[in-house]
Design a protein around this motif. Sequence first.
Motif, PDB file in Angstrom:
ATOM      1  N   VAL A  50      -1.527 137.807  21.664  1.00 38.05           N
ATOM      2  CA  VAL A  50      -1.121 138.786  22.678  1.00 38.05           C
ATOM      3  C   VAL A  50      -0.210 138.113  23.696  1.00 38.05           C
ATOM      4  O   VAL A  50      -0.207 136.884  23.828  1.00 38.05           O
ATOM      5  CB  VAL A  50      -2.349 139.394  23.423  1.00 38.05           C
ATOM      6  N   LYS A  51       0.581 138.943  24.379  1.00 41.84           N
ATOM      7  CA  LYS A  51       1.392 138.411  25.475  1.00 41.84           C
ATOM      8  C   LYS A  51       0.460 138.056  26.625  1.00 41.84           C
ATOM      9  O   LYS A  51      -0.425 138.851  26.984  1.00 41.84           O
ATOM     10  CB  LYS A  51       2.392 139.458  25.954  1.00 41.84           C
ATOM     11  N   VAL A  61      -0.828 137.844  30.170  1.00 43.91           N
ATOM     12  CA  VAL A  61      -0.594 138.601  31.400  1.00 43.91           C
ATOM     13  C   VAL A  61      -1.491 138.073  32.500  1.00 43.91           C
ATOM     14  O   VAL A  61      -2.472 137.376  32.241  1.00 43.91           O
ATOM     15  CB  VAL A  61      -0.871 140.116  31.221  1.00 43.91           C
ATOM     16  N   ILE A  70      -4.072 139.586  34.669  1.00 38.54           N
ATOM     17  CA  ILE A  70      -4.836 140.841  34.626  1.00 38.54           C
ATOM     18  C   ILE A  70      -4.952 141.441  36.027  1.00 38.54           C
ATOM     19  O   ILE A  70      -5.283 140.744  36.996  1.00 38.54           O
ATOM     20  CB  ILE A  70      -6.245 140.587  34.031  1.00 38.54           C
ATOM     21  N   TYR A 108     -10.849 130.613  28.261  1.00 37.06           N
ATOM     22  CA  TYR A 108     -11.841 131.490  28.879  1.00 37.06           C
ATOM     23  C   TYR A 108     -12.758 132.025  27.801  1.00 37.06           C
ATOM     24  O   TYR A 108     -12.301 132.391  26.727  1.00 37.06           O
ATOM     25  CB  TYR A 108     -11.103 132.657  29.557  1.00 37.06           C
ATOM     26  N   GLU A 164      -7.591 148.144  30.709  1.00 36.73           N
ATOM     27  CA  GLU A 164      -7.173 147.083  31.635  1.00 36.73           C
ATOM     28  C   GLU A 164      -5.672 146.908  31.502  1.00 36.73           C
ATOM     29  O   GLU A 164      -5.114 147.070  30.411  1.00 36.73           O
ATOM     30  CB  GLU A 164      -7.878 145.760  31.305  1.00 36.73           C
ATOM     31  N   HIS A 186       0.254 144.592  25.342  1.00 34.89           N
ATOM     32  CA  HIS A 186       0.308 143.126  25.202  1.00 34.89           C
ATOM     33  C   HIS A 186       0.319 142.685  23.739  1.00 34.89           C
ATOM     34  O   HIS A 186       0.455 141.498  23.455  1.00 34.89           O
ATOM     35  CB  HIS A 186      -0.848 142.472  25.953  1.00 34.89           C
ATOM     36  N   GLY A 198     -15.347 135.064  27.498  1.00 39.41           N
ATOM     37  CA  GLY A 198     -15.935 136.235  28.136  1.00 39.41           C
ATOM     38  C   GLY A 198     -17.143 136.719  27.359  1.00 39.41           C
ATOM     39  O   GLY A 198     -17.668 135.999  26.512  1.00 39.41           O
ATOM     40  N   LYS A 199     -17.554 137.927  27.664  1.00 36.55           N
ATOM     41  CA  LYS A 199     -18.751 138.475  27.032  1.00 36.55           C
ATOM     42  C   LYS A 199     -18.473 138.889  25.584  1.00 36.55           C
ATOM     43  O   LYS A 199     -19.356 138.817  24.753  1.00 36.55           O
ATOM     44  CB  LYS A 199     -19.278 139.667  27.854  1.00 36.55           C
ATOM     45  N   ALA A 200     -17.261 139.306  25.304  1.00 36.25           N
ATOM     46  CA  ALA A 200     -16.955 139.833  23.962  1.00 36.25           C
ATOM     47  C   ALA A 200     -15.849 139.069  23.242  1.00 36.25           C
ATOM     48  O   ALA A 200     -15.675 139.247  22.033  1.00 36.25           O
ATOM     49  CB  ALA A 200     -16.558 141.309  24.071  1.00 36.25           C
ATOM     50  N   LYS A 201     -15.096 138.252  23.979  1.00 32.11           N
ATOM     51  CA  LYS A 201     -13.951 137.587  23.360  1.00 32.11           C
ATOM     52  C   LYS A 201     -13.773 136.184  23.930  1.00 32.11           C
ATOM     53  O   LYS A 201     -14.222 135.895  25.039  1.00 32.11           O
ATOM     54  CB  LYS A 201     -12.661 138.405  23.637  1.00 32.11           C
ATOM     55  N   LEU A 206      -1.071 134.180  24.148  1.00 28.40           N
ATOM     56  CA  LEU A 206      -2.474 133.771  24.048  1.00 28.40           C
ATOM     57  C   LEU A 206      -3.033 134.215  22.709  1.00 28.40           C
ATOM     58  O   LEU A 206      -2.535 135.163  22.097  1.00 28.40           O
ATOM     59  CB  LEU A 206      -3.295 134.431  25.165  1.00 28.40           C
ATOM     60  N   ASP A 266      -6.087 143.838  27.153  1.00 31.42           N
ATOM     61  CA  ASP A 266      -7.491 143.819  26.720  1.00 31.42           C
ATOM     62  C   ASP A 266      -7.716 144.594  25.424  1.00 31.42           C
ATOM     63  O   ASP A 266      -7.009 144.351  24.455  1.00 31.42           O
ATOM     64  CB  ASP A 266      -8.416 144.273  27.837  1.00 31.42           C
TER      65      ASP A 266
HETATM   66  P1  ADP Z   1     -15.193 139.849  30.102  1.00 26.40           P
HETATM   67  O1  ADP Z   1     -14.293 138.972  30.891  1.00 26.40           O
HETATM   68  O2  ADP Z   1     -15.382 141.185  30.784  1.00 26.40           O
HETATM   69  O3  ADP Z   1     -16.468 139.223  29.698  1.00 26.40           O
HETATM   70  P2  ADP Z   1     -13.985 139.657  27.398  1.00 26.40           P
HETATM   71  O4  ADP Z   1     -15.082 138.917  26.737  1.00 26.40           O
HETATM   72  O5  ADP Z   1     -13.393 140.804  26.675  1.00 26.40           O
HETATM   73  O6  ADP Z   1     -14.383 140.287  28.807  1.00 26.40           O
HETATM   74  O7  ADP Z   1     -12.880 138.582  27.739  1.00 26.40           O
HETATM   75  C1  ADP Z   1     -11.534 138.779  27.576  1.00 26.40           C
HETATM   76  C2  ADP Z   1     -10.837 138.466  28.880  1.00 26.40           C
HETATM   77  O8  ADP Z   1      -9.441 138.341  28.644  1.00 26.40           O
HETATM   78  C3  ADP Z   1     -11.025 139.572  29.912  1.00 26.40           C
HETATM   79  O9  ADP Z   1     -11.318 138.981  31.162  1.00 26.40           O
HETATM   80  C4  ADP Z   1      -9.661 140.274  29.930  1.00 26.40           C
HETATM   81  O10 ADP Z   1      -9.380 140.806  31.207  1.00 26.40           O
HETATM   82  C5  ADP Z   1      -8.730 139.143  29.582  1.00 26.40           C
HETATM   83  N1  ADP Z   1      -7.477 139.558  28.925  1.00 26.40           N
HETATM   84  C6  ADP Z   1      -7.282 140.581  28.060  1.00 26.40           C
HETATM   85  N2  ADP Z   1      -6.009 140.647  27.636  1.00 26.40           N
HETATM   86  C7  ADP Z   1      -5.356 139.618  28.234  1.00 26.40           C
HETATM   87  C8  ADP Z   1      -3.996 139.143  28.209  1.00 26.40           C
HETATM   88  N3  ADP Z   1      -3.062 139.737  27.462  1.00 26.40           N
HETATM   89  N4  ADP Z   1      -3.685 138.070  28.986  1.00 26.40           N
HETATM   90  C9  ADP Z   1      -4.640 137.461  29.756  1.00 26.40           C
HETATM   91  N5  ADP Z   1      -5.924 137.847  29.806  1.00 26.40           N
HETATM   92  C10 ADP Z   1      -6.285 138.915  29.065  1.00 26.40           C
END
Ligand code: ADP
Length: 236
Positions: free
Chosen positions: A81-82, A84, A86, A8, A179, A69, A10-13, A24, A192
């Motif tokens: 991280v563990k 999960v 979400i 995945y 989260e 996590h 996302g916007k920041a990670k 993960l 998160d």
């Molecule tokens: P977004 O999805 O809002 O753009 P991010 O860029 O921060 O945010 O992406 C990180 C994604 O990983 C988020 O959707 C967050 O909910 C998810 N996430 C965070 N921690 C975990 C975890 N331990 N297991 C699975 N997913 C996670």
Amino acid sequence: MERKELLYEGKAKKVYATDDSEILLVAYKDDATAFNGQKKGTIDGKGAINNRVTNYMMQLLEKEGVPTHFVEELSERETLVKKVSIVPLEVIIRNISAGSFAKRYGVDEGIVFDQPTIEFSYKNDDLGDPLINSYHALALKLATEEEIEIIKEIAFKVNDVMKAFFKNLKVDLVDFKLEFGRLSNGEIVLADEISPDTCRFWDSETHEKLDKDRFRRDLGNVEDAYAEMMKRILGE
Ligand code: ADP
Ligand code: UDP
């Protein structure tokens, strides 16, 4: 632990699989967005700062009995991280009025509450993360009643720990977003990140903003604010 396929972005990670199906790898980026992705930019060095700050906070919270996590910091920007599932709720705690609270209710920013507030948004980018209450969350089957109780309890505990911690650093903890996720055994843990992207931090004396509002509101010195928060938190 080996980094495997990108699951995945996302916007920041970015989130990667590893050779352990329960673990993960999260990689933090310098990309910044605001207003549900309408404003885009980069904050140099943000990824490394948010990674280190989040991991520091998660470990502090673990010590105080909050399940998280967090597993292991791998590098400047990468953490294990563990895994999960979400809970699709953004859990927001506020100690002082600011941002959408001030706007929604037509009050000034900076009103110190007698008690913290909690609110939930339905984590759904297409809908713009609408505000919902716990009955709506139940109706939408986003979480069970028991899970919502646990989430509330942990969220207020996190606030108590963080408020005291930041007070020592001469920072007012205005508000923040959490989260939560379910481990494979169903246990609810904090997931998160906890960083200047997801919290509002005001210098206790000058009231200077030391968080993502500097980016959202074009206040300048964004990088400096993130660096200052990391310096205060990590003490370096
Ligand atoms: P977004 O999805 O809002 O753009 P991010 O860029 O921060 O945010 O992406 C990180 C994604 O990983 C988020 O959707 C967050 O909910 C998810 N996430 C965070 N921690 C975990 C975890 N331990 N297991 C699975 N997913 C996670
Ligand atoms: N927040 C966040 N992600 C979001 C929405 C909010 O991390 O998608 C954080 C935000 O940084 C602030 C707190 O949650 O610390 C409360 O944000 P608010 O509801 O005031 O919304 P905003 O002003 O950010 O639109």
